[in-house]
Design a protein around this motif. Structure first.
Motif, PDB file in Angstrom:
ATOM      1  N   LEU A 135      36.559  41.448  29.934  1.00 52.02           N
ATOM      2  CA  LEU A 135      35.369  40.660  30.231  1.00 52.02           C
ATOM      3  C   LEU A 135      34.530  40.441  28.980  1.00 52.02           C
ATOM      4  O   LEU A 135      34.762  41.045  27.944  1.00 52.02           O
ATOM      5  CB  LEU A 135      34.517  41.373  31.290  1.00 52.02           C
ATOM      6  N   GLY A 136      33.527  39.576  29.117  1.00 53.14           N
ATOM      7  CA  GLY A 136      32.678  39.218  27.982  1.00 53.14           C
ATOM      8  C   GLY A 136      33.292  38.041  27.255  1.00 53.14           C
ATOM      9  O   GLY A 136      33.639  37.024  27.873  1.00 53.14           O
ATOM     10  N   PHE A 137      33.436  38.164  25.936  1.00 58.12           N
ATOM     11  CA  PHE A 137      34.170  37.130  25.207  1.00 58.12           C
ATOM     12  C   PHE A 137      35.648  37.312  25.480  1.00 58.12           C
ATOM     13  O   PHE A 137      36.214  38.380  25.254  1.00 58.12           O
ATOM     14  CB  PHE A 137      33.909  37.198  23.703  1.00 58.12           C
ATOM     15  N   THR A 138      36.268  36.246  25.980  1.00 53.18           N
ATOM     16  CA  THR A 138      37.694  36.292  26.316  1.00 53.18           C
ATOM     17  C   THR A 138      38.434  35.302  25.413  1.00 53.18           C
ATOM     18  O   THR A 138      38.279  34.091  25.565  1.00 53.18           O
ATOM     19  CB  THR A 138      37.912  35.950  27.801  1.00 53.18           C
ATOM     20  N   PRO A 139      39.215  35.810  24.449  1.00 51.51           N
ATOM     21  CA  PRO A 139      39.826  34.933  23.435  1.00 51.51           C
ATOM     22  C   PRO A 139      40.664  33.790  23.968  1.00 51.51           C
ATOM     23  O   PRO A 139      40.720  32.729  23.351  1.00 51.51           O
ATOM     24  CB  PRO A 139      40.677  35.921  22.618  1.00 51.51           C
ATOM     25  N   GLN A 140      41.320  33.982  25.114  1.00 50.99           N
ATOM     26  CA  GLN A 140      42.142  32.897  25.652  1.00 50.99           C
ATOM     27  C   GLN A 140      41.288  31.728  26.157  1.00 50.99           C
ATOM     28  O   GLN A 140      41.803  30.643  26.393  1.00 50.99           O
ATOM     29  CB  GLN A 140      43.038  33.423  26.773  1.00 50.99           C
ATOM     30  N   SER A 141      39.985  31.965  26.312  1.00 51.28           N
ATOM     31  CA  SER A 141      39.058  30.914  26.755  1.00 51.28           C
ATOM     32  C   SER A 141      38.186  30.416  25.607  1.00 51.28           C
ATOM     33  O   SER A 141      37.121  29.855  25.833  1.00 51.28           O
ATOM     34  CB  SER A 141      38.169  31.450  27.883  1.00 51.28           C
ATOM     35  N   VAL A 142      38.640  30.623  24.378  1.00 52.41           N
ATOM     36  CA  VAL A 142      37.802  30.303  23.210  1.00 52.41           C
ATOM     37  C   VAL A 142      37.353  28.847  23.196  1.00 52.41           C
ATOM     38  O   VAL A 142      36.224  28.535  22.815  1.00 52.41           O
ATOM     39  CB  VAL A 142      38.544  30.669  21.898  1.00 52.41           C
ATOM     40  N   VAL A 177      37.852  46.218  29.371  1.00 54.15           N
ATOM     41  CA  VAL A 177      37.446  45.934  28.003  1.00 54.15           C
ATOM     42  C   VAL A 177      36.221  45.012  28.041  1.00 54.15           C
ATOM     43  O   VAL A 177      36.212  44.006  28.750  1.00 54.15           O
ATOM     44  CB  VAL A 177      38.587  45.262  27.200  1.00 54.15           C
ATOM     45  N   LEU A 178      35.195  45.375  27.289  1.00 60.04           N
ATOM     46  CA  LEU A 178      33.987  44.560  27.154  1.00 60.04           C
ATOM     47  C   LEU A 178      33.900  44.093  25.708  1.00 60.04           C
ATOM     48  O   LEU A 178      33.721  44.907  24.800  1.00 60.04           O
ATOM     49  CB  LEU A 178      32.744  45.373  27.524  1.00 60.04           C
ATOM     50  N   GLU A 179      34.046  42.800  25.501  1.00 56.36           N
ATOM     51  CA  GLU A 179      34.074  42.270  24.135  1.00 56.36           C
ATOM     52  C   GLU A 179      32.857  41.398  23.854  1.00 56.36           C
ATOM     53  O   GLU A 179      32.534  40.491  24.622  1.00 56.36           O
ATOM     54  CB  GLU A 179      35.347  41.457  23.893  1.00 56.36           C
ATOM     55  N   MET A 180      32.197  41.692  22.746  1.00 59.72           N
ATOM     56  CA  MET A 180      31.090  40.891  22.231  1.00 59.72           C
ATOM     57  C   MET A 180      30.023  40.626  23.293  1.00 59.72           C
ATOM     58  O   MET A 180      29.686  39.489  23.600  1.00 59.72           O
ATOM     59  CB  MET A 180      31.607  39.577  21.635  1.00 59.72           C
ATOM     60  N   VAL A 181      29.502  41.723  23.849  1.00 59.51           N
ATOM     61  CA  VAL A 181      28.374  41.648  24.767  1.00 59.51           C
ATOM     62  C   VAL A 181      27.277  42.556  24.226  1.00 59.51           C
ATOM     63  O   VAL A 181      27.546  43.496  23.474  1.00 59.51           O
ATOM     64  CB  VAL A 181      28.763  42.066  26.206  1.00 59.51           C
ATOM     65  N   PRO A 182      26.013  42.311  24.590  1.00 59.99           N
ATOM     66  CA  PRO A 182      24.927  43.177  24.110  1.00 59.99           C
ATOM     67  C   PRO A 182      25.170  44.637  24.464  1.00 59.99           C
ATOM     68  O   PRO A 182      25.650  44.957  25.567  1.00 59.99           O
ATOM     69  CB  PRO A 182      23.699  42.614  24.835  1.00 59.99           C
ATOM     70  N   ALA A 183      24.832  45.523  23.536  1.00 60.76           N
ATOM     71  CA  ALA A 183      25.068  46.955  23.739  1.00 60.76           C
ATOM     72  C   ALA A 183      24.355  47.470  24.983  1.00 60.76           C
ATOM     73  O   ALA A 183      24.887  48.324  25.703  1.00 60.76           O
ATOM     74  CB  ALA A 183      24.619  47.732  22.515  1.00 60.76           C
ATOM     75  N   SER A 184      23.166  46.954  25.261  1.00 61.65           N
ATOM     76  CA  SER A 184      22.417  47.409  26.436  1.00 61.65           C
ATOM     77  C   SER A 184      23.136  47.037  27.727  1.00 61.65           C
ATOM     78  O   SER A 184      23.139  47.802  28.701  1.00 61.65           O
ATOM     79  CB  SER A 184      21.005  46.817  26.424  1.00 61.65           C
ATOM     80  N   LEU A 185      23.761  45.872  27.749  1.00 58.74           N
ATOM     81  CA  LEU A 185      24.519  45.427  28.921  1.00 58.74           C
ATOM     82  C   LEU A 185      25.753  46.304  29.116  1.00 58.74           C
ATOM     83  O   LEU A 185      26.055  46.743  30.226  1.00 58.74           O
ATOM     84  CB  LEU A 185      24.918  43.961  28.769  1.00 58.74           C
ATOM     85  N   ALA A 186      26.478  46.562  28.025  1.00 55.49           N
ATOM     86  CA  ALA A 186      27.673  47.408  28.113  1.00 55.49           C
ATOM     87  C   ALA A 186      27.310  48.817  28.569  1.00 55.49           C
ATOM     88  O   ALA A 186      28.044  49.434  29.350  1.00 55.49           O
ATOM     89  CB  ALA A 186      28.372  47.449  26.763  1.00 55.49           C
ATOM     90  N   LYS A 187      26.194  49.331  28.101  1.00 58.12           N
ATOM     91  CA  LYS A 187      25.732  50.665  28.513  1.00 58.12           C
ATOM     92  C   LYS A 187      25.458  50.684  30.013  1.00 58.12           C
ATOM     93  O   LYS A 187      25.870  51.613  30.723  1.00 58.12           O
ATOM     94  CB  LYS A 187      24.471  51.039  27.741  1.00 58.12           C
TER      95      LYS A 187
END
Length: 270
Positions: A135-142, A177-187
């Protein structure tokens, strides 16, 4: 057994160190260095093939490299990416492709997408194939995302990622996997869902971290068609080879830095 060992580490509070891996030599080295998970990533399209993105990676590429990694690491959990076109449209086709990866040596498969992929995730899990969501930034959807951009910065975007994480957890996935999301959101996600999270550009509070090994070594300089001098590494990348004496030391330092929570630091997070 390997998945239960991983869950035990998470439950005991130990951080999980994950790296991409594409061949037997690096697999053996990483296993010796204590890497917990080897990800046979479709990032191979960029770092091995020299492409601008992951979109042209095929199932044949993924099974070939999964077999190579499995030959080098007999005692480490291996996750294989499902490439674009192998899982999106039909759950039965997704199952057959996932089974191909498992037979090639993977212990789990990973694919991109949230709630809209929950039925596919559930279909695989019910048939004995462990799934990792992305989730988050998904490279296949760039292309749809308009480039390599942080996701979840707005209240609406953050709520969507939280909802997707909960939906995929309810579908039975084993990791997210959480990619390129704000640290507060991932926490927040890590503290509220029942599934371990692996961050990349998502702060130190995820259950673990992942990097592309070529980024860890500071040797990736962009697609083959671009001038290397113009390449700028993403914020979440740290060159571990720069301050060590060997590739083995760089990988070991990465593992230790993840375990003792010194990586990622604030400058590697959003």
């Amino acid at each position: 057994m390997l998945l239960s060992q991983l869950n035990h580490k998470v439950q005991s509070g130990e951080k999980i160190a994950m790296l991409t891996c594409y061949d037997a030599t690096f697999a053996k080295l990483m296993e010796a260095a204590g890497v917990d998970i080897l990800l046979v990533g479709d990032s191979l399209g960029m770092v091995l093939h020299g492409a601008e993105n992951t979109l042209n990676v095929s199932m044949h590429h993924m099974t070939y490299h999964t077999k190579s990694v499995a030959a080098g690491a007999l005692n480490t959990l291996i996750i294989a990416d499902m490439p674009l076109g192998s899982y999106e449209h039909d759950a039965e086709a997704a199952y057959k492709n996932a089974e191909w990866l498992i037979k090639s040596g993977a212990h789990m498969v990973k694919f991109e997408g949230g709630g809209e992929k929950a039925n596919t995730a559930r279909y695989l899990v019910e048939r004995g194939i462990p799934v990792c969501a992305h989730l988050g930034f998904t490279p296949q959807s760039v292309n749809q995302l308009g480039g390599y951009k942080i996701q979840g910065k707005t209240a609406e975007g953050a709520a969507k990622i939280v909802q997707d994480a909960n939906t995929m957890a309810d579908a039975g996935v084993s990791l997210i996997v959480l990619e390129m999301v704000p640290a507060s959101l991932a926490k927040n996600i890590t503290e509220t869902i029942k599934v371990p999270t692996i961050g990349i550009g998502a702060g130190v509070d995820c259950s673990g971290q992942v990097l592309v090994v070529q980024d860890l070594l500071g040797i990736y300089t962009g697609p083959a068609s671009k001038n290397a001098a113009e390449f700028k590494s993403p914020r979440f990348v740290r060159n571990f080879l720069k301050d060590t004496n060997s590739i083995q030391d760089a990988v070991s330092t990465y593992v230790k830095s993840v375990k003792n929570k010194t990586f990622p630091a604030a400058e590697h997070s959003y």
